[in-house]
Scaffold this motif. Structure first.
Motif, PDB file in Angstrom:
ATOM      1  N   UNK A   1       0.808  -1.199   0.000  1.00  0.00           N
ATOM      2  CA  UNK A   1       0.000   0.000   0.000  1.00  0.00           C
ATOM      3  C   UNK A   1       0.845   1.253   0.000  1.00  0.00           C
ATOM      4  N   UNK A   2       0.323   2.355   0.574  1.00  0.00           N
ATOM      5  CA  UNK A   2       1.003   3.645   0.481  1.00  0.00           C
ATOM      6  C   UNK A   2       2.305   3.720   1.233  1.00  0.00           C
ATOM      7  N   UNK A   3       2.561   2.801   2.149  1.00  0.00           N
ATOM      8  CA  UNK A   3       3.794   2.858   2.918  1.00  0.00           C
ATOM      9  C   UNK A   3       4.855   1.927   2.386  1.00  0.00           C
ATOM     10  N   UNK A   4       4.735   1.484   1.165  1.00  0.00           N
ATOM     11  CA  UNK A   4       5.753   0.580   0.677  1.00  0.00           C
ATOM     12  C   UNK A   4       5.985   0.695  -0.807  1.00  0.00           C
TER      13      UNK A   4
ATOM     14  N   UNK B   1      -7.135   9.140  -3.248  1.00  0.00           N
ATOM     15  CA  UNK B   1      -6.196   8.667  -4.261  1.00  0.00           C
ATOM     16  C   UNK B   1      -6.937   8.276  -5.527  1.00  0.00           C
ATOM     17  N   UNK B   2      -6.165   8.020  -6.582  1.00  0.00           N
ATOM     18  CA  UNK B   2      -6.753   7.615  -7.853  1.00  0.00           C
ATOM     19  C   UNK B   2      -7.536   6.306  -7.683  1.00  0.00           C
ATOM     20  N   UNK B   3      -8.622   6.133  -8.461  1.00  0.00           N
ATOM     21  CA  UNK B   3      -9.462   4.936  -8.319  1.00  0.00           C
ATOM     22  C   UNK B   3      -8.678   3.620  -8.387  1.00  0.00           C
ATOM     23  N   UNK B   4      -7.646   3.558  -9.252  1.00  0.00           N
ATOM     24  CA  UNK B   4      -6.915   2.305  -9.399  1.00  0.00           C
ATOM     25  C   UNK B   4      -5.994   2.025  -8.211  1.00  0.00           C
ATOM     26  N   UNK B   5      -5.853   2.997  -7.280  1.00  0.00           N
ATOM     27  CA  UNK B   5      -5.016   2.799  -6.098  1.00  0.00           C
ATOM     28  C   UNK B   5      -5.834   2.552  -4.830  1.00  0.00           C
ATOM     29  N   UNK B   6      -7.149   2.754  -4.902  1.00  0.00           N
ATOM     30  CA  UNK B   6      -7.965   2.728  -3.688  1.00  0.00           C
ATOM     31  C   UNK B   6      -7.993   1.363  -3.028  1.00  0.00           C
TER      32      UNK B   6
END
Length: 290
Positions: free
Chosen positions: A142-145, A193-198
């Motif tokens: 996710x966002x931390x890696x 965030x962008x839909x593909x990242x949710x």
């Protein structure tokens, strides 16, 4: 069988590389003025700092990762240089009296371990781990890696959180900076965030809550007058089988400019241990729960 000391050192070395991504950033734009201490921070200034930092040709850094559980404490110190445009760099880690040399060359990290542990090194000079695969094993997809040692990931989360405050003016490494603080709620962050990242962000929020009993993360960042990140840090309490594990990660950035070009070791000098280390990391992560 218990992992060897070299295997543990390798695991710790790779975790430090991943932790670089925990503490730092990837995108942004805009501008804004500095606000008084305690006031809401201008998100535009943080976004501008994210953009400026990512456009830099490179930087040098000092990093400290410390943790304690059940009365046992350990610290890992590291220093090195990184070019986040190319996602490559070098660092030296100091772990339990050992010094390990590392090379980051996207998507791999190469660690030079003592040759005495052939079970880990395979008799090769360098042990290699695919960072993308290892992060997934840690549940850090996710966002931390996203990017090892990338110094603007944190700012992206700060600007998205909408809950940033200005702590005040502080000097970092002889440079005047403004200190910002935020408590990032990943459930809220997922909506920005962008839909593909949710899906990935929501999955990370759930994993974070599972191992910490919280879906938020405190983050601090120090920015200079040229909108460059000079320091950032985060702290998290993890539920481990031995008790609460208190972990902090902090990094100072300096000497912005072109860095030495990184060359990966020759294939004949490399033993890939992604599968073995990833399996150990996945098993260890599965034991974390509140």
């Amino acid at each position: 069988a218990a992992p060897s000391s070299s295997s543990c050192a390798l695991g710790a070395a790779v975790v430090v590389a991943v932790a670089g991504g925990v503490v730092l950033a990837i995108q942004g734009g805009g501008s804004g003025p500095v606000t008084p201490a305690g006031a809401a921070a201008p998100l535009g200034s943080l976004a501008q700092a994210a953009y400026v930092t990512t456009q830099a040709p490179g930087f040098q850094f000092d990093m400290t990762m410390s943790a304690g559980v059940g009365g046992n404490n350990f610290t890992i110190d590291a220093e090195g240089a990184f070019d986040e445009r190319q996602l490559e760099g070098t660092m030296t880690l100091h772990i339990g009296g050992q010094s390990l040399d590392e090379i980051v060359k996207n998507p791999y990290i190469y660690v030079q371990l003592p040759s005495s542990d052939a079970a880990v090194t395979g008799g090769k000079l360098w042990s290699r781990v695919n960072l993308d695969t290892f992060r997934q094993a840690l549940g850090a997809g996710g966002p931390l890696g996203q990017n090892a040692a990338s110094p603007t990931q944190m700012l992206d989360m700060l600007t998205a959180s909408g809950q940033v405050s200005t702590v005040g003016s502080e000097v970092v490494g002889g440079v005047a900076t403004t200190h910002y603080h935020a408590l990032v709620d990943f459930n809220r962050y997922a909506t920005t965030v962008a839909p593909d990242q949710r899906a990935g962000v929501q999955s990370y929020a759930q994993e974070l809550q599972r191992i910490t009993a919280s879906s938020s993360l405190p983050i601090d960042v120090w920015i200079d007058s040229h909108q460059r990140v000079r320091r950032f840090s985060t702290e998290v309490d993890i539920c481990a089988p031995q008790g609460r594990l208190d972990e902090t990660v902090a990094m100072d950035l300096y000497n912005y400019g072109p860095q030495q070009t990184v060359t990966a070791p020759a294939p004949s000098e490399v033993n890939d241990v992604t599968g073995t280390l990833g399996s150990q990391a996945s098993g260890a992560t599965a034991q974390l729960s509140c």
